[in-house]
Design a protein around this motif. Structure first.
Motif, mmCIF file in Angstrom:
data_model
loop_
_atom_site.group_PDB
_atom_site.id
_atom_site.type_symbol
_atom_site.label_atom_id
_atom_site.label_comp_id
_atom_site.label_asym_id
_atom_site.label_seq_id
_atom_site.Cartn_x
_atom_site.Cartn_y
_atom_site.Cartn_z
ATOM 1 N N LEU A 157 3.867 5.438 -5.914
ATOM 2 C CA LEU A 157 3.495 5.567 -7.277
ATOM 3 C C LEU A 157 2.635 6.746 -7.734
ATOM 4 C CD1 LEU A 157 3.965 4.167 -10.115
ATOM 5 C CD2 LEU A 157 2.396 2.704 -9.637
ATOM 6 N N ARG A 158 1.612 6.928 -6.933
ATOM 7 C CA ARG A 158 0.752 7.782 -7.184
ATOM 8 C C ARG A 158 1.403 9.177 -7.172
ATOM 9 N NH1 ARG A 158 -4.694 9.772 -3.980
ATOM 10 N NH2 ARG A 158 -5.828 10.604 -5.854
ATOM 11 N N VAL A 159 2.112 9.294 -6.238
ATOM 12 C CA VAL A 159 2.773 10.888 -6.199
ATOM 13 C C VAL A 159 3.706 10.895 -7.380
ATOM 14 C CG1 VAL A 159 4.122 11.997 -4.766
ATOM 15 C CG2 VAL A 159 2.451 10.892 -3.488
ATOM 16 N N GLU A 179 -2.292 -3.053 -6.478
ATOM 17 C CA GLU A 179 -2.636 -2.451 -5.202
ATOM 18 C C GLU A 179 -2.903 -0.865 -5.361
ATOM 19 O OE1 GLU A 179 -3.126 -1.129 -1.498
ATOM 20 O OE2 GLU A 179 -2.766 -3.171 -1.770
ATOM 21 N N TYR A 180 -2.124 -0.228 -6.568
ATOM 22 C CA TYR A 180 -2.567 0.938 -7.075
ATOM 23 C C TYR A 180 -3.980 1.063 -7.387
ATOM 24 C CZ TYR A 180 -2.654 5.096 -10.034
ATOM 25 O OH TYR A 180 -2.757 6.231 -10.304
ATOM 26 N N VAL A 181 -4.289 0.114 -8.334
ATOM 27 C CA VAL A 181 -5.807 -0.233 -8.774
ATOM 28 C C VAL A 181 -6.766 -0.265 -7.482
ATOM 29 C CG1 VAL A 181 -7.381 -1.555 -10.145
ATOM 30 C CG2 VAL A 181 -5.060 -1.016 -11.041
ATOM 31 N N PRO A 192 0.785 -1.314 0.029
ATOM 32 C CA PRO A 192 0.063 0.057 -0.154
ATOM 33 C C PRO A 192 0.950 1.392 0.032
ATOM 34 C CG PRO A 192 -1.274 -1.718 1.636
ATOM 35 C CD PRO A 192 0.246 -2.178 1.011
ATOM 36 N N THR A 193 1.781 1.300 0.770
ATOM 37 C CA THR A 193 3.026 2.440 0.740
ATOM 38 C C THR A 193 3.418 2.622 -0.759
ATOM 39 O OG1 THR A 193 3.162 2.241 3.181
ATOM 40 C CG2 THR A 193 4.889 3.711 2.132
#
Length: 267
Positions: A75-77, A101-103, A69-70
């Protein structure tokens, strides 16, 4: 070569070329340098980006945050700060788990497609799920070896990744990359990634996906790729006959051409 400050952790990344962004996500204890055969090729057509995930490779050796999750929030940032939209994420091994996990957290925002290389939706052999890498005794043994004899762990890991043993020069640079990560951090993310189960997430990956597996099954069985294709909304399977866990290194020309063909066919 550049760094992105996430606040207490800097992600190292390499970026070449222009156009549609193609972001390469490496496996556990590895680094973006494992895509050394991809960045020059893809940069001729796309904006090719290969980050080192938290505490991997040349990123900051932070002791905390070693969970999928971290990593997905990192990755989002990363995508937001670099203004990357319409992204093709190429995940290898744990990199696929980071994608799922991103999805799970963010949906398919910013994503145009995924390339999923050599990863089962769960690495643990749950009851009724034989397609993982580890049962509990095997995981316990690997965790112990990582803490007490990391050099042997790394050397054996390299041997497992290839259908044909790599030469001494290749084995040396891979060993150097794998052993950059602190053992405590490596153990934390190895355990975390093994105990995650992303089978329920597959149906939410509503973008085209190319699933890539090697015929050699020392780590990931072909059946795991077949499972992905059956459960992803839009996916097809490519099997690399002369590869194990690293088709992009073992058959790089075919890998590059097939992924390029897949990306060119996207809307």
């Amino acid at each position: 070569m550049a760094r992105l400050d996430l606040g207490g952790c800097e992600l190292y990344y390499e970026e070449l070329g222009h156009g549609r962004p193609v972001v390469f996500l490496h496996g556990v204890c590895m680094s973006g340098r494992f895509f050394r055969c991809q960045l020059p090729y893809f940069s001729a057509h796309y904006r090719a980006v290969a980050p080192d995930l938290r505490a991997h490779g040349r990123s900051t050796q932070v002791p905390s945050g070693h969970t999928l999750p971290t990593y997905a929030r990192d990755l989002r940032v990363f995508l937001e700060r670099l203004a990357l939209d319409g992204v093709v994420l190429v995940g290898w091994s744990m990199g696929c788990l980071v994608i799922w996990e991103y999805v799970r957290q963010f949906g398919t925002a910013r994503l145009a497609a995924t390339v999923l290389v050599e990863q089962s939706p769960s690495d643990f052999k749950w009851p009724g799920w034989p397609l993982g890498v580890f049962d509990l005794p095997a995981l316990t043994e690997s965790m112990e070896q990582l803490q007490t004899d990391r050099d042997t762990f790394a050397d054996e890991f390299i041997s497992l990744m290839f259908k044909h043993p790599p030469g001494e020069a290749d084995r040396r640079w891979m060993f150097d990359e794998i052993t950059r990560m602190q053992q405590s951090s490596a153990g934390a993310i190895l355990f975390d990634q093994t105990m995650r189960d992303y089978r329920p997430v597959l149906g939410a990956l509503a973008v085209p996906s190319l699933v890539v597996v090697g015929r050699d099954e020392k780590l990931v069985p072909v059946a795991a790729g077949e499972h992905l294709v059956r459960h992803l909304p839009d996916a097809r399977l490519l099997v690399f006959e002369e590869s194990g866990h690293c088709p992009f290194l073992e058959e790089p020309d075919r890998f590059n051409e097939e992924v390029h063909r897949f990306i060119r066919a996207l809307p």
